[in-house]
Design a protein around this motif. Structure first.
Motif, mmCIF file in Angstrom:
data_model
loop_
_atom_site.group_PDB
_atom_site.id
_atom_site.type_symbol
_atom_site.label_atom_id
_atom_site.label_comp_id
_atom_site.label_asym_id
_atom_site.label_seq_id
_atom_site.Cartn_x
_atom_site.Cartn_y
_atom_site.Cartn_z
ATOM 1 N N HIS A 362 0.821 -1.208 0.000
ATOM 2 C CA HIS A 362 0.000 0.000 0.000
ATOM 3 C C HIS A 362 0.854 1.258 0.000
ATOM 4 C CE1 HIS A 362 -4.122 -1.431 0.277
ATOM 5 N NE2 HIS A 362 -3.735 -2.358 1.124
ATOM 6 N N ASP A 363 2.153 1.115 -0.267
ATOM 7 C CA ASP A 363 3.015 2.286 -0.204
ATOM 8 C C ASP A 363 2.884 3.123 -1.476
ATOM 9 O OD1 ASP A 363 4.693 1.151 -2.143
ATOM 10 O OD2 ASP A 363 6.151 0.421 -0.689
ATOM 11 N N TRP A 364 3.764 4.097 -1.613
ATOM 12 C CA TRP A 364 3.642 5.116 -2.662
ATOM 13 C C TRP A 364 3.916 4.577 -4.059
ATOM 14 C CZ3 TRP A 364 7.838 7.876 -5.319
ATOM 15 C CH2 TRP A 364 9.056 7.200 -5.231
ATOM 16 N N ASN A 365 4.533 3.406 -4.154
ATOM 17 C CA ASN A 365 4.971 2.900 -5.456
ATOM 18 C C ASN A 365 4.502 1.462 -5.651
ATOM 19 O OD1 ASN A 365 6.256 2.711 -7.921
ATOM 20 N ND2 ASN A 365 8.289 2.397 -7.057
ATOM 21 N N PRO A 366 3.200 1.226 -5.737
ATOM 22 C CA PRO A 366 2.688 -0.144 -5.801
ATOM 23 C C PRO A 366 3.113 -0.864 -7.077
ATOM 24 C CG PRO A 366 0.956 1.431 -6.321
ATOM 25 C CD PRO A 366 2.130 2.234 -5.856
ATOM 26 N N MET A 367 3.384 -2.153 -6.929
ATOM 27 C CA MET A 367 3.694 -3.003 -8.077
ATOM 28 C C MET A 367 2.495 -3.920 -8.289
ATOM 29 S SD MET A 367 6.784 -2.100 -9.036
ATOM 30 C CE MET A 367 7.476 -3.446 -9.985
ATOM 31 N N GLY A 368 1.509 -3.416 -9.008
ATOM 32 C CA GLY A 368 0.269 -4.152 -9.138
ATOM 33 C C GLY A 368 -0.716 -3.700 -8.073
ATOM 34 N N LYS A 369 -1.910 -4.251 -8.079
ATOM 35 C CA LYS A 369 -2.971 -3.860 -7.156
ATOM 36 C C LYS A 369 -2.886 -4.676 -5.876
ATOM 37 C CE LYS A 369 -7.978 -3.232 -6.826
ATOM 38 N NZ LYS A 369 -9.267 -3.411 -7.530
ATOM 39 N N PRO A 370 -2.826 -4.008 -4.702
ATOM 40 C CA PRO A 370 -2.811 -4.765 -3.441
ATOM 41 C C PRO A 370 -4.072 -5.615 -3.306
ATOM 42 C CG PRO A 370 -2.256 -2.453 -3.070
ATOM 43 C CD PRO A 370 -2.743 -2.553 -4.489
ATOM 44 N N ILE A 371 -3.924 -6.769 -2.659
ATOM 45 C CA ILE A 371 -5.091 -7.601 -2.407
ATOM 46 C C ILE A 371 -5.750 -7.156 -1.107
ATOM 47 C CG2 ILE A 371 -4.113 -9.540 -3.671
ATOM 48 C CD1 ILE A 371 -3.498 -10.853 -1.004
ATOM 49 N N ALA A 372 -6.928 -7.701 -0.831
ATOM 50 C CA ALA A 372 -7.744 -7.226 0.289
ATOM 51 C C ALA A 372 -7.035 -7.355 1.635
ATOM 52 C CB ALA A 372 -9.069 -7.987 0.320
ATOM 53 N N SER A 373 -6.170 -8.338 1.794
ATOM 54 C CA SER A 373 -5.537 -8.575 3.094
ATOM 55 C C SER A 373 -4.251 -7.795 3.306
ATOM 56 C CB SER A 373 -5.256 -10.074 3.266
ATOM 57 O OG SER A 373 -4.438 -10.543 2.212
ATOM 58 N N ASP A 374 -3.751 -7.089 2.281
ATOM 59 C CA ASP A 374 -2.542 -6.275 2.455
ATOM 60 C C ASP A 374 -2.838 -5.089 3.366
ATOM 61 O OD1 ASP A 374 -0.517 -7.558 1.020
ATOM 62 O OD2 ASP A 374 -1.268 -6.786 -0.878
ATOM 63 N N ASP A 375 -1.787 -4.660 4.080
ATOM 64 C CA ASP A 375 -0.440 -5.216 4.171
ATOM 65 C C ASP A 375 -0.397 -6.301 5.242
ATOM 66 O OD1 ASP A 375 1.284 -4.143 2.198
ATOM 67 O OD2 ASP A 375 1.199 -2.207 3.170
ATOM 68 N N ARG A 376 0.632 -7.157 5.165
ATOM 69 C CA ARG A 376 0.666 -8.366 5.985
ATOM 70 C C ARG A 376 1.994 -8.539 6.697
ATOM 71 N NH1 ARG A 376 -0.343 -12.008 0.915
ATOM 72 N NH2 ARG A 376 0.328 -10.085 -0.083
ATOM 73 N N ILE A 377 1.981 -9.359 7.733
ATOM 74 C CA ILE A 377 3.188 -9.918 8.339
ATOM 75 C C ILE A 377 3.129 -11.420 8.137
ATOM 76 C CG2 ILE A 377 4.466 -10.327 10.473
ATOM 77 C CD1 ILE A 377 3.590 -7.582 11.419
ATOM 78 N N ILE A 378 4.226 -11.982 7.670
ATOM 79 C CA ILE A 378 4.282 -13.384 7.265
ATOM 80 C C ILE A 378 5.376 -14.099 8.053
ATOM 81 C CG2 ILE A 378 4.768 -14.925 5.307
ATOM 82 C CD1 ILE A 378 3.799 -12.206 3.683
ATOM 83 N N LYS A 379 5.049 -15.230 8.611
ATOM 84 C CA LYS A 379 5.993 -16.039 9.381
ATOM 85 C C LYS A 379 6.632 -17.090 8.483
ATOM 86 C CE LYS A 379 6.111 -19.386 13.223
ATOM 87 N NZ LYS A 379 5.278 -20.072 14.235
ATOM 88 N N ILE A 380 7.948 -17.189 8.541
ATOM 89 C CA ILE A 380 8.685 -18.217 7.803
ATOM 90 C C ILE A 380 9.369 -19.123 8.823
ATOM 91 C CG2 ILE A 380 10.554 -18.654 6.161
ATOM 92 C CD1 ILE A 380 9.956 -15.890 4.972
ATOM 93 N N SER A 381 9.058 -20.385 8.765
ATOM 94 C CA SER A 381 9.571 -21.336 9.752
ATOM 95 C C SER A 381 10.073 -22.594 9.070
ATOM 96 C CB SER A 381 8.480 -21.683 10.772
ATOM 97 O OG SER A 381 7.297 -22.111 10.106
ATOM 98 N N LYS A 382 10.804 -23.386 9.820
ATOM 99 C CA LYS A 382 11.370 -24.625 9.274
ATOM 100 C C LYS A 382 10.263 -25.586 8.873
ATOM 101 C CE LYS A 382 14.554 -28.413 10.351
ATOM 102 N NZ LYS A 382 15.403 -29.034 11.378
#
Length: 508
Positions: A362-382
């Motif tokens: 949702h920042d000033w320079n979008p690359m494509g259209k944000p989806i409904a759930s943006d912006d997000r925090i995503i967990k990356i785990s083993k």
């Protein structure tokens, strides 16, 4: 890389470049985790919080919550299990435009005895943007008692900014505020690494007596982290070329604007010799727009131990930069989750070895259209599951015969967008542009020389700088401009290599 894998790369690349769509996620409800999961090699990624508004900084707090800043002025805590959000501060005087706003944050490492939270944000002073460093006190689950530590000039871009703490000192990565001369002027606090005491005073052991300047010669840093050995690394946006990761040492010059990336040409090598500038440990051309940076020291994901984790905006990926044993060089780079989540702004690591990344769609320079759930925090785990999405390594050089479409995506689409329509009021459109469709000689000159200052295009005023692309080969300039002049509704004659050669001689 053999031909088979190179062919796969280009197939995937063009499939994304011209047919991409962001995967839709399940509907998020406050207090409930989003259950979409993407599996990569040895890891899996799951969304834990959604509905955020350009989270700039994410930090794992001593309370096992994720502390975040959102660019328009909110500081919050996110529960990494439920996704629940608690706002702990609203800053009314934040001035938000483009990349200006509420930016960096650092938590005192001993919050029990020193409950300090440091924030940096832009505000208007005498109707001009400035960047303010403020210390807050954490009390009764809110931030109170703001103490202004330092105010420096700002702008609507190039404010940095990241904060980090090491051995009782606060480090602040500032941008050059889009002002020529700042980065190389040691009397300016812009384009610097600043080192301060927690009360804003200047440490007596700083390399320049009486000055907060610890290192200089920077354009716009958006990542800053110490390793366990005490090495300080930064990520920095280049201009049209040479995004960087630097290993920082005190009282040294990092070259901007004369030296971009590694000192290679005659001017750069002469400047490096005269000023003793420091080359980066890694540089990227085409640019990737590097943002948040963290250091992975856990054994949980073994292949990542002793690596810098870097998220990118233009590159839209998480990059694992494996460090040498001594920490002074990057020996391998892997790219994960490319184009899965859009623009990524920051990364943090929990004591359990899990990695969290934040999107910036949702920042000033979008690359494509944000989806409904943006912006997000995503967990990356083993994960022990077999990976199902392609992960590309970037230790490769694209062929010099790359088409105009490929070159356009690499060098132009981050501003003017894949469809050439630009961003209203910020980046001018190329499709249907009177300048694009005018005489090719003037268009070639504009690309080779760059431009500064306001310009009226198709009746709309734009105040944005375009860098010079003179570093591209004549054939590449011709390919890009031919593609642009036939983009969408454009139906103009191609640009020849001979034309580019002629104009290059004229503008030198």
């Amino acid at each position: 890389m053999n031909f088979f894998y190179l062919n796969i790369f280009f197939t995937l690349f063009f499939s994304w470049a011209f047919n991409s769509s962001t995967p839709q996620l399940s509907i998020w409800k406050p207090g409930h985790i989003v259950t979409d999961t993407i599996v990569g090699p040895g890891v899996e990624a799951t969304t834990v919080a959604t509905g955020l508004d350009v989270p700039w900084e994410i930090i794992w707090g001593p309370d096992n919550k994720i502390w975040i800043t959102e660019q328009k002025g909110l500081v919050s805590r996110i529960d990494p299990v439920t996704g629940g959000k608690q706002v702990i501060l609203t800053i009314p005087d934040v001035w938000h435009l483009r990349t200006a706003g509420l930016l960096g944050m650092a938590l005192h490492p001993d919050m029990k005895n020193n409950p300090y939270v440091f924030l940096n944000y832009t505000f208007l002073k005498d109707k001009k943007p400035h960047s303010k460093l403020v210390r807050y006190t954490w009390k009764n689950e809110v931030l109170v008692n703001p103490k202004v530590l330092l105010v420096i000039p700002g702008n609507n871009g190039h404010n940095g900014s990241r904060l980090t703490i090491w051995k009782g000192k606060l480090y602040w990565a500032t941008g050059d505020a889009v002002t020529d001369g700042n980065a190389q002027n040691v009397n300016s606090l812009n384009g610097k690494i600043l080192r301060l005491n927690f009360d804003g005073s200047i440490p007596k052991d700083n390399p320049r007596k009486g000055s907060a300047v610890w290192a200089w010669g920077f354009r716009n840093m958006q990542g800053l982290v110490f390793s366990k050995k005490g090495y300080l690394y930064s990520s920095e946006h280049g201009d049209a070329t040479e995004d960087e990761v630097n290993l920082l040492t005190p009282n040294r010059n990092y070259g901007w604007p004369t030296v971009q990336g590694f000192a290679e040409n005659e001017e750069e090598t002469a400047f490096k010799k005269a000023k003793q500038t420091v080359d980066p440990v890694k540089a990227w051309t085409p640019t990737i727009a590097p943002a948040g940076l963290d250091y992975y020291y856990s054994d949980v994901i073994p292949g990542w131990k002793n690596s810098l984790l870097l998220v990118t905006l233009k590159g839209r990926s998480l990059r694992v930069l494996k460090l040498s044993e001594d920490g002074r060089s990057i020996i391998n780079e892997d790219v994960l989750f490319e184009n899965e989540y859009g623009r990524l702004r920051d990364v943090c690591i929990s004591p359990a070895g899990d990695v969290y990344i934040s999107t910036s769609n949702h920042d000033w320079n979008p690359m494509g259209k944000p989806i409904a759930s943006d912006d997000r925090i995503i967990k990356i785990s083993k994960s022990d599951k077999p990976f199902s999405n392609p992960v590309l390594a970037t230790n490769q050089v694209l062929s010099n015969t790359a088409t105009g479409a490929t070159l356009y995506v690499q060098y132009c689409a981050s501003c003017h967008k894949e469809d050439g329509k630009g961003v209203a009021g910020i980046f001018p459109p190329l499709e249907g542009s009177e300048r694009v469709n005018s005489a090719e000689r003037s268009l070639v000159a504009k690309v080779l020389k760059g431009s500064t200052g306001p310009a009226v295009i198709n009746g709309v005023k734009y105040d944005i700088t375009m860098p010079s692309f003179a570093f591209l080969k004549d054939e590449q300039v011709a390919d890009i401009l031919t593609y642009v002049r036939q983009l969408g509704v454009n139906e103009t004659s191609p640009v020849s290599v001979n034309m580019v050669k002629e104009v290059r001689r004229e503008v030198k």
